[in-house]
Motif scaffolding. Structure first.
Motif, PDB file in Angstrom:
ATOM      1  N   LYS A  78     -58.364 -69.637  -6.192  1.00  0.00           N
ATOM      2  CA  LYS A  78     -58.534 -68.186  -6.057  1.00  0.00           C
ATOM      3  C   LYS A  78     -58.145 -67.461  -7.342  1.00  0.00           C
ATOM      4  CE  LYS A  78     -58.120 -67.550  -1.041  1.00  0.00           C
ATOM      5  NZ  LYS A  78     -57.276 -67.022   0.059  1.00  0.00           N
ATOM      6  N   GLU A  79     -57.046 -67.906  -7.954  1.00  0.00           N
ATOM      7  CA  GLU A  79     -56.620 -67.314  -9.226  1.00  0.00           C
ATOM      8  C   GLU A  79     -57.645 -67.580 -10.320  1.00  0.00           C
ATOM      9  OE1 GLU A  79     -54.022 -65.329 -10.209  1.00  0.00           O
ATOM     10  OE2 GLU A  79     -53.815 -65.090  -8.033  1.00  0.00           O
ATOM     11  N   LYS A  82     -60.646 -65.355  -9.808  1.00  0.00           N
ATOM     12  CA  LYS A  82     -60.388 -63.983 -10.246  1.00  0.00           C
ATOM     13  C   LYS A  82     -60.552 -63.870 -11.766  1.00  0.00           C
ATOM     14  CE  LYS A  82     -56.853 -62.035  -8.299  1.00  0.00           C
ATOM     15  NZ  LYS A  82     -55.435 -61.637  -8.017  1.00  0.00           N
ATOM     16  N   GLU A  85     -64.277 -64.202 -12.760  1.00  0.00           N
ATOM     17  CA  GLU A  85     -65.029 -62.977 -12.438  1.00  0.00           C
ATOM     18  C   GLU A  85     -64.798 -61.911 -13.505  1.00  0.00           C
ATOM     19  OE1 GLU A  85     -65.252 -63.192  -7.552  1.00  0.00           O
ATOM     20  OE2 GLU A  85     -63.556 -62.192  -8.530  1.00  0.00           O
TER      21      GLU A  85
END
Length: 354
Positions: A78-79, A82, A85
């Motif tokens: 998830k990190e 992020k 993105e």
């Protein structure tokens, strides 16, 4: 965007062939134009490849998230997602800015003229801050700069500061700095801690090149020499080395006192004078495109502003494109890319709409 970039990159191999042709080698103007185009297309290819790489990694990370069962690894992914993105968004914005076509004036040597407006000594101190901001930005971009003329104020600021900058895309990124810049902060000289609003003006114009050389006959010049002086009446030297040039046909006046040699001061003053005469000529020839210097900078009044620097809120707002950034400390340190690239892209879109 992808279709446009694909078309442009097809041109890259054509430019490589043209650069090696005898025709280009024999024509210096054509060779310079092709070299500039090749540099732009090479950078575009590099940025496009990086963007594609980010998109691929983004897709792969999203796929892994769908199948992963380990909670700790899910948090790591998830990190990473992020960060990817953010990187892909930034690289996309960079590509959009690069798609603004090159202009022959993009890398023209550029003169930046900064003057204190409303606000007295505090405005002069902000001129000094902006000088450092633009010089730090130049260092980040690999540009060179030199002072042409300056008038110090009593408290370490400048009533006026004029410098010449040179390097790749220097005019492309600095041309939209022209206008009134408003600053809101508590001055060091303010005992009551009250917020003050001051203003400075910035003018930007390209230096003449061999293609648009400005010839000035000696009979068109009125040359005055005087003793150079610094802030508070302190003499820089005891000879009449400062030079004031008046161009009789146009009435344009420039001064230079930064060098100890009268000859060097006259050389720098002539460079500035030629640039101002060229700007005046272009204004008359293309009044709908090239703005008169006075319309660039206005009167220096606080209300005629293109940009506001609010120090207590660490906020910069560019009023022309409704851009607000809460990183004024970084911007004043020379981190101007987010602003200059956004302005280049905005005004290109305006030209397309017009």
């Amino acid at each position: 965007m992808e279709a446009k970039i694909t078309r442009l990159l097809q041109r890259l191999s054509e430019v490589e062939d043209l650069l090696a042709s005898p025709t280009a080698l024999a024509d210096q103007k054509l060779y310079r134009e092709l070299t500039q185009e090749y540099s732009f297309l090479s950078q575009l290819r590099e940025s496009w490849n990086y963007y594609q790489k980010m998109l691929l990694q983004l897709a792969q990370t999203r796929d892994l998230l769908l199948t992963e069962k380990d909670p700790e690894l899910i948090e790591v992914l998830k990190e990473e997602l992020k960060d990817l993105e953010l990187q892909s968004s930034l690289s996309q914005k960079k590509l959009e800015t690069m798609l603004v076509p090159p202009d022959p004036k993009d890398s023209a040597n550029t003169i930046l003229e900064i003057r204190a407006g409303t606000g007295g000594e505090e405005a002069a101190l902000f001129v000094a801050d902006c000088i450092r901001m633009y010089q730090n930005y130049a260092n980040r971009k690999g540009w060179r700069y030199e002072v042409l003329s300056s008038t110090p104020s009593d408290l370490g600021g400048f009533k006026e500061y004029i410098m010449a900058l040179s390097g790749p895309n220097v005019f492309r990124y600095l041309q939209y700095e022209a206008g009134t810049h408003r600053v809101q902060r508590v001055p060091a000289t303010e005992a009551q801690g009250r917020l003050h609003t001051s203003a400075i003006t910035v003018a930007v114009f390209p230096e003449p090149t061999d293609d648009n050389a400005v010839e000035i006959a000696e009979k068109e010049l009125l040359v005055d020499t005087y003793r150079a002086s610094g802030a508070g009446g302190q003499h820089v030297n005891v000879t009449d080395s400062a030079v004031r040039l008046t161009h009789i046909p146009t009435g344009i006046v420039v001064t230079c006192q930064d060098e100890r040699s009268q000859h060097k001061n006259k050389e720098k003053a002539l460079r500035l004078l030629r640039a101002k005469i060229l700007e005046e000529r272009q204004r008359k020839q293309q009044s709908d495109i090239a703005a008169l210097r006075s319309s660039q900078v206005g009167s220096g009044d606080r209300s005629e502003r293109i940009r506001t620097y609010n120090f207590p809120q660490n906020r910069l707002t560019d009023h022309r494109i409704d851009l607000t950034l809460y990183k004024l400390d970084q911007i004043i340190d020379g981190d101007l890319d987010d602003i200059t690239q956004a302005l280049v892209s905005h005004y290109y879109q305006q030209k397309l709409l017009a």
